[in-house]
Design a protein around this motif. Structure first.
Motif, mmCIF file in Angstrom:
data_model
loop_
_atom_site.group_PDB
_atom_site.id
_atom_site.type_symbol
_atom_site.label_atom_id
_atom_site.label_comp_id
_atom_site.label_asym_id
_atom_site.label_seq_id
_atom_site.Cartn_x
_atom_site.Cartn_y
_atom_site.Cartn_z
ATOM 1 N N HIS A 14 0.815 -1.207 0.000
ATOM 2 C CA HIS A 14 0.000 0.000 0.000
ATOM 3 C C HIS A 14 0.854 1.265 0.000
ATOM 4 O O HIS A 14 0.334 2.353 -0.226
ATOM 5 C CB HIS A 14 -0.910 0.035 1.223
ATOM 6 N N GLU A 20 -1.559 9.341 -1.355
ATOM 7 C CA GLU A 20 -2.950 9.408 -1.819
ATOM 8 C C GLU A 20 -3.436 8.051 -2.314
ATOM 9 O O GLU A 20 -4.560 7.634 -2.002
ATOM 10 C CB GLU A 20 -3.098 10.466 -2.925
ATOM 11 N N GLU A 21 -2.580 7.368 -3.069
ATOM 12 C CA GLU A 21 -2.957 6.039 -3.563
ATOM 13 C C GLU A 21 -3.063 5.052 -2.404
ATOM 14 O O GLU A 21 -3.955 4.193 -2.386
ATOM 15 C CB GLU A 21 -1.932 5.552 -4.593
ATOM 16 N N ILE A 23 -3.996 5.716 0.623
ATOM 17 C CA ILE A 23 -5.268 5.976 1.305
ATOM 18 C C ILE A 23 -6.426 5.426 0.491
ATOM 19 O O ILE A 23 -7.377 4.851 1.044
ATOM 20 C CB ILE A 23 -5.421 7.485 1.578
ATOM 21 N N ARG A 24 -6.373 5.578 -0.837
ATOM 22 C CA ARG A 24 -7.447 5.018 -1.670
ATOM 23 C C ARG A 24 -7.555 3.507 -1.473
ATOM 24 O O ARG A 24 -8.657 2.961 -1.318
ATOM 25 C CB ARG A 24 -7.179 5.332 -3.147
ATOM 26 N N ARG A 25 -6.411 2.834 -1.431
ATOM 27 C CA ARG A 25 -6.423 1.382 -1.276
ATOM 28 C C ARG A 25 -6.868 0.990 0.132
ATOM 29 O O ARG A 25 -7.575 0.001 0.309
ATOM 30 C CB ARG A 25 -5.036 0.823 -1.589
ATOM 31 N N ARG A 27 -8.946 2.711 2.017
ATOM 32 C CA ARG A 27 -10.398 2.903 2.061
ATOM 33 C C ARG A 27 -11.118 1.719 1.417
ATOM 34 O O ARG A 27 -12.178 1.284 1.890
ATOM 35 C CB ARG A 27 -10.779 4.206 1.358
ATOM 36 N N ALA A 28 -10.552 1.214 0.334
ATOM 37 C CA ALA A 28 -11.140 0.035 -0.311
ATOM 38 C C ALA A 28 -11.079 -1.169 0.622
ATOM 39 O O ALA A 28 -12.040 -1.959 0.705
ATOM 40 C CB ALA A 28 -10.418 -0.254 -1.626
ATOM 41 N N GLN A 31 -13.832 -0.846 3.187
ATOM 42 C CA GLN A 31 -15.142 -1.173 2.627
ATOM 43 C C GLN A 31 -15.306 -2.675 2.411
ATOM 44 O O GLN A 31 -16.414 -3.215 2.553
ATOM 45 C CB GLN A 31 -15.337 -0.432 1.298
ATOM 46 N N LEU A 49 -5.295 3.298 7.950
ATOM 47 C CA LEU A 49 -5.947 4.446 7.316
ATOM 48 C C LEU A 49 -5.849 5.667 8.226
ATOM 49 O O LEU A 49 -5.533 6.773 7.765
ATOM 50 C CB LEU A 49 -7.411 4.119 7.012
ATOM 51 N N SER A 52 -2.370 7.114 8.170
ATOM 52 C CA SER A 52 -2.104 7.785 6.894
ATOM 53 C C SER A 52 -2.823 9.124 6.818
ATOM 54 O O SER A 52 -2.248 10.122 6.353
ATOM 55 C CB SER A 52 -2.536 6.886 5.736
#
Length: 210
Positions: A14, A20-21, A23-25, A27-28, A31, A49, A52
């Motif tokens: 990660h 930024e990437e 954090i996107r991963r 968040r995924a 979810q 998360l 970060s």
């Protein structure tokens, strides 16, 4: 500044594409991992998360994510992981200006680390707890905590951390107008920094000493 020593690092897969990437991963991941079915996995993703988001200055998001992580890690079975999440929650709360809540978080994390014989993590929580106490105008109590952290870090030969605790100890003694002791602590901080803390640590200690 607040410290986060002794905590898990970002999962390697990660961290390679930038914050930024990452954090996107993360968040995924959050979810994808239902907290009702996978509480520990969800808590782990929430923890990373939160750390970060804290690094990027999203304090509200960090507090929310770290609070959920702390609640989900089971007190029976994963007390150290829970305490680490609580300590990082304290860091986020302090940065947000919620000093009383941060103080309570660091105190709770410290008790848990002490019960689990996690000396380095206890020293880190003591250091951060001391920062909050000094923010609250309680330098004598802060001095005691920085002294404990310094002794533990020196015993572990963690020179960078020891230098930071010696510097904050000196700053607390300065606030108490115990100038000779402050000079001694700050010279110790500079020596530790020279032996392992780097130029920034030397400069930080020298600034307070001056």
């Amino acid at each position: 500044s607040s410290t986060t020593w002794g905590l898990p690092s970002m999962p390697p897969d990660h961290a390679i594409d930038g914050p930024e990437e990452a954090i996107r991963r993360l968040r995924a991941d959050v979810q994808a991992r239902d907290p009702a079915q996978f509480p520990v996995q969800h808590a782990t993703s929430r923890f990373h998360l939160g750390v970060s988001l804290l690094g990027l200055g999203d304090l509200d998001g960090a507090v929310e994510s770290l609070r959920i992580a702390a609640d989900l890690f089971p007190e029976q079975g994963m007390p150290v992981e829970r305490a680490k999440a609580v300590m990082m929650l304290g860091v986020a709360l302090r940065d947000r200006g919620d000093l009383e809540a941060a103080m309570n978080a660091f105190a709770a994390a410290g008790r848990a680390f002490a019960e689990q014989d996690q000396a380095i993590e206890l020293a880190a929580s003591s250091h951060n707890h001391g920062l909050v106490l000094r923010d609250l105008g309680r330098p004598e109590e802060a001095r005691e905590l920085f002294g404990h952290a310094l002794a533990t870090f020196e015993e572990a030969d963690a020179r960078e951390q020891a230098s930071a605790s010696a510097r904050e100890l000196g700053a607390s003694l300065l606030a108490l107008e115990r100038l000779d002791e402050a000079v001694e602590a700050l010279e110790r901080a500079m020596d530790l920094a020279r032996r392992g803390g780097g130029r920034a640590a030397i400069g930080a200690a020298a600034n307070v000493l001056g």
